[in-house]
Each structure stands twice: as C-alpha cells, then as structure tokens.
Design an enzyme around this catalytic site. Structure first.
Site, PDB file in Angstrom:
ATOM      1  N   MET A   1     -20.036   6.140  10.226  1.00 17.89           N
ATOM      2  CA  MET A   1     -20.113   4.820   9.603  1.00 17.89           C
ATOM      3  C   MET A   1     -18.738   4.159   9.606  1.00 17.89           C
ATOM      4  SD  MET A   1     -22.992   4.836   6.640  1.00 17.89           S
ATOM      5  CE  MET A   1     -22.045   5.673   5.387  1.00 17.89           C
TER       6      MET A   1
ATOM      7  N   ASP B   1      -9.295  12.115   9.784  1.00 19.10           N
ATOM      8  CA  ASP B   1      -9.109  13.286  10.638  1.00 19.10           C
ATOM      9  C   ASP B   1     -10.359  14.154  10.727  1.00 19.10           C
ATOM     10  OD1 ASP B   1      -6.563  12.626  11.398  1.00 19.10           O
ATOM     11  OD2 ASP B   1      -5.565  13.935   9.947  1.00 19.10           O
TER      12      ASP B   1
ATOM     13  N   HIS C   1     -13.449  12.959  11.056  1.00 16.85           N
ATOM     14  CA  HIS C   1     -14.189  12.364  12.172  1.00 16.85           C
ATOM     15  C   HIS C   1     -13.535  12.725  13.506  1.00 16.85           C
ATOM     16  CE1 HIS C   1     -15.217   9.373   8.895  1.00 16.85           C
ATOM     17  NE2 HIS C   1     -16.415   9.731   9.315  1.00 16.85           N
TER      18      HIS C   1
ATOM     19  N   LYS D   1     -19.170  19.132   5.916  1.00 19.55           N
ATOM     20  CA  LYS D   1     -19.010  18.623   4.547  1.00 19.55           C
ATOM     21  C   LYS D   1     -20.323  18.090   3.999  1.00 19.55           C
ATOM     22  CE  LYS D   1     -17.273  14.560   3.653  1.00 19.55           C
ATOM     23  NZ  LYS D   1     -18.298  13.943   2.762  1.00 19.55           N
TER      24      LYS D   1
ATOM     25  N   GLN E   1     -27.258  16.999   4.791  1.00 22.53           N
ATOM     26  CA  GLN E   1     -27.531  16.133   5.934  1.00 22.53           C
ATOM     27  C   GLN E   1     -27.625  16.937   7.211  1.00 22.53           C
ATOM     28  OE1 GLN E   1     -25.508  12.176   6.690  1.00 22.53           O
ATOM     29  NE2 GLN E   1     -24.375  13.438   8.146  1.00 22.53           N
TER      30      GLN E   1
ATOM     31  N   VAL F   1     -13.004  19.451   7.310  1.00 23.42           N
ATOM     32  CA  VAL F   1     -11.554  19.267   7.410  1.00 23.42           C
ATOM     33  C   VAL F   1     -11.035  18.906   6.024  1.00 23.42           C
ATOM     34  CG1 VAL F   1      -9.680  17.960   8.491  1.00 23.42           C
ATOM     35  CG2 VAL F   1     -11.734  18.553   9.808  1.00 23.42           C
TER      36      VAL F   1
ATOM     37  N   SER G   1     -14.358   9.313   3.776  1.00 24.58           N
ATOM     38  CA  SER G   1     -14.014   7.890   3.822  1.00 24.58           C
ATOM     39  C   SER G   1     -13.900   7.308   2.425  1.00 24.58           C
ATOM     40  CB  SER G   1     -15.066   7.118   4.628  1.00 24.58           C
ATOM     41  OG  SER G   1     -15.109   7.577   5.964  1.00 24.58           O
TER      42      SER G   1
END
Length: 296
Positions: free
Chosen positions: A45, A50, A52, A165, A169, A192, A202
């Site tokens: 999104m 880091d 991602h 994380k 999902q 991470v 985010s």
C-alpha cells in the site's frame, strides 16, 4: 504509463516503468513473458520502508522481473479507520524502488480497481478471517483477499511476496491460493525490525518519540513469550501480558497463541511450535506483531 521498461528486473539506476491502468500493467508484463522472463509480485500500500524493500530483494532472487503494486485498498478499511490519513508517498516510493532495480510498478486509482464503486463480488476469509484482526476490523480480510486475488489475476505472477509481520494475512492468502488453485508460489519473508526490536510498519511514522518507546511493549511481550515457552501455554500468556504492565499509554487489543497450521487458538497442554499474535494501540496508532514459540 511512464518511465522505461528494463530488462531482467532493471538496474539500480533505472526508473521503473509505472502503470496506472490494468491494461497497462498487463501489457508490460506480457512483453516480459514473451521474452521468457519470470515475474514476482510484491503487493504493497506504499509508504515503503526497509521491510517492503526486503520483500523486493527476495523477489529479485526468485524472478527475472519484479512488479511492485502500490494501492491503498479501500475495501480493507472499516468505518473510522485511517484510510484518509494512511501515508501516501508515491514519489519517494518510486525513488526507493529505482534504487532496488524494480522493473514495473502498478499504481492504480481506486476508480481503476473498482470502476463501479463498492464491489458486490468478494473473496471471503471464512471463520479465521473473523478472529483477532478480523474481530477488531470486521470485513478487513475479505477486503485484503479480494484485492490480492485481483492483483494475482491482473499480474499473473510466478511468485508473490508477503511479510511475516502480518501473520494472519499471510495464513489467509496462502489458504486462498490453495483453496482456489491459483497458480502462484507464496514466499514469506521474515519480519524486519529496528535495532531495538520494533517491527517495521508504515504506521510507525504516526508515533512520536515517547510513543515510539512505548510501542516496544509489543516486541518485549513476544520476547517474554518465547522465553516462557518451555513452561507451557498459561505461562506464555501470563509473561507476554505482563510486558504491557510496564508501560502506560498503550492499550492491548488481543494476545493469543495459535496453531500455525489452522490459526485457531491452542489449548493448555499443547506442545511444539505455536505462534503468538499481539495487537495494541499506542495513541491513535494500531500496531501488530507476532513470533513463533516452542511450547513445552
């Protein structure tokens, strides 16, 4: 579309080709397919960090061409959630992806993905989708699976990358792929973390300095759970919950230990690997984390 397509996943200095339409990204992927290249998809999104980029780096190891989708999906946000304030940093995201040698970026609008508005046809996450995150955010996982399914059909990747994380999902996406026979391999990349243990998210950018320190309660609770694993489920839950007693300004949402194969809560007396899930709110920011423990 803007930018230039690059061969073999791009180079660290070339800008990715950006498509904002479904036809555009399908056409770009088709060109690579005709050249015999494999494709990996990293769904995001945006507001890339880091965590991602770790997905992107693993994707480059798995496939010739990496596609990163950047789409803040309205279907997975409920009433009163942070859809409008969710960070949107497309220019910075594209710069970061260029440095990673990403070939293609799919950055559609909501109108492009949902041209008739609220969609009637959705993928349901079933019972597990109503638990934990699903209990706190009703309908969230139906929205996640619906958009992920759309992305799989649009990009038709060989591989798709997700971060550990968001463990629930990941479980639901893996199950959807299996149940619906979607021809994509799911690769799960470890969480991470910052040097102090906070999982990258985010939403971390919403935290001020004091809240950032308070948020460490999540990773501290997981460390306490791991240390208590040999003493059994009740002790794991007690020690993990105790970590939140050391911090003001944080509200625990849920703390649960689940079977990694079913994502249902385990019972006292269970031994072997289990996954601890935790979610909490720091100020107005909701954070999640998880870790494997070995129950004795």
């Amino acid at each position: 579309m803007t930018g230039e397509a690059t061969r073999g996943g791009g180079t660290a200095t070339s800008a990715p080709l950006v498509a904002d339409t479904i036809a555009g990204i399908r056409g770009a992927v088709r060109e690579h397919r005709m050249a015999g290249r494999t494709v990996a998809l990293v769904p995001t999104m945006g507001a890339l960090h880091d965590g991602h980029l770790a997905l992107v780096r693993r994707a480059r190891e798995l496939a010739d061409v990496v596609v990163v989708s950047i789409f803040v999906n309205p279907l997975q946000f409920g009433t009163g959630e942070d859809l409008d304030r969710y960070p949107r940093t497309l220019e910075a995201d594209l710069a970061a992806l260029a440095r990673e040698g990403v070939a293609l970026v799919f950055a559609p609008t909501a109108a492009e993905m949902y041209p008739v508005g609220e969609v009637e046809t959705r993928v349901t996450a079933g019972h597990v989708g109503t638990l934990y995150e699903g209990a706190s955010r009703p309908g969230h996982f139906d929205g996640v699976l619906t958009v992920v399914s759309k992305l799989f059909h649009i990009v038709t990747p060989d591989h798709a990358l997700f971060g550990q994380k968001d463990a629930q999902q990941v479980f639901l996406v893996q199950r959807m792929v299996r149940d619906l026979d979607i021809p994509v391999r799911i690769e799960v990349v470890p969480t991470v973390r910052e040097p102090d243990g906070l999982a990258l998210s985010s939403r971390n950018r919403y935290l001020d300095a004091a809240q950032r320190r308070i948020a460490l309660a999540l990773s501290e609770s997981l460390a306490a759970a791991e240390a208590a694993g040999a003493d059994g489920l009740d002790e794991v839950l007690a020690e993990a919950a105790g970590a939140f007693g050391d911090h003001d300004g944080i509200e625990l949402d849920y703390l649960v230990v689940v079977d990694p194969d079913t994502f249902l809560p385990v019972v006292e007396g269970t031994t072997g690997l289990a996954r601890v899930l935790v979610a909490a709110r720091v100020g107005t920011t909701r954070l999640v984390d998880n870790a494997l423990v070995t129950l004795g």
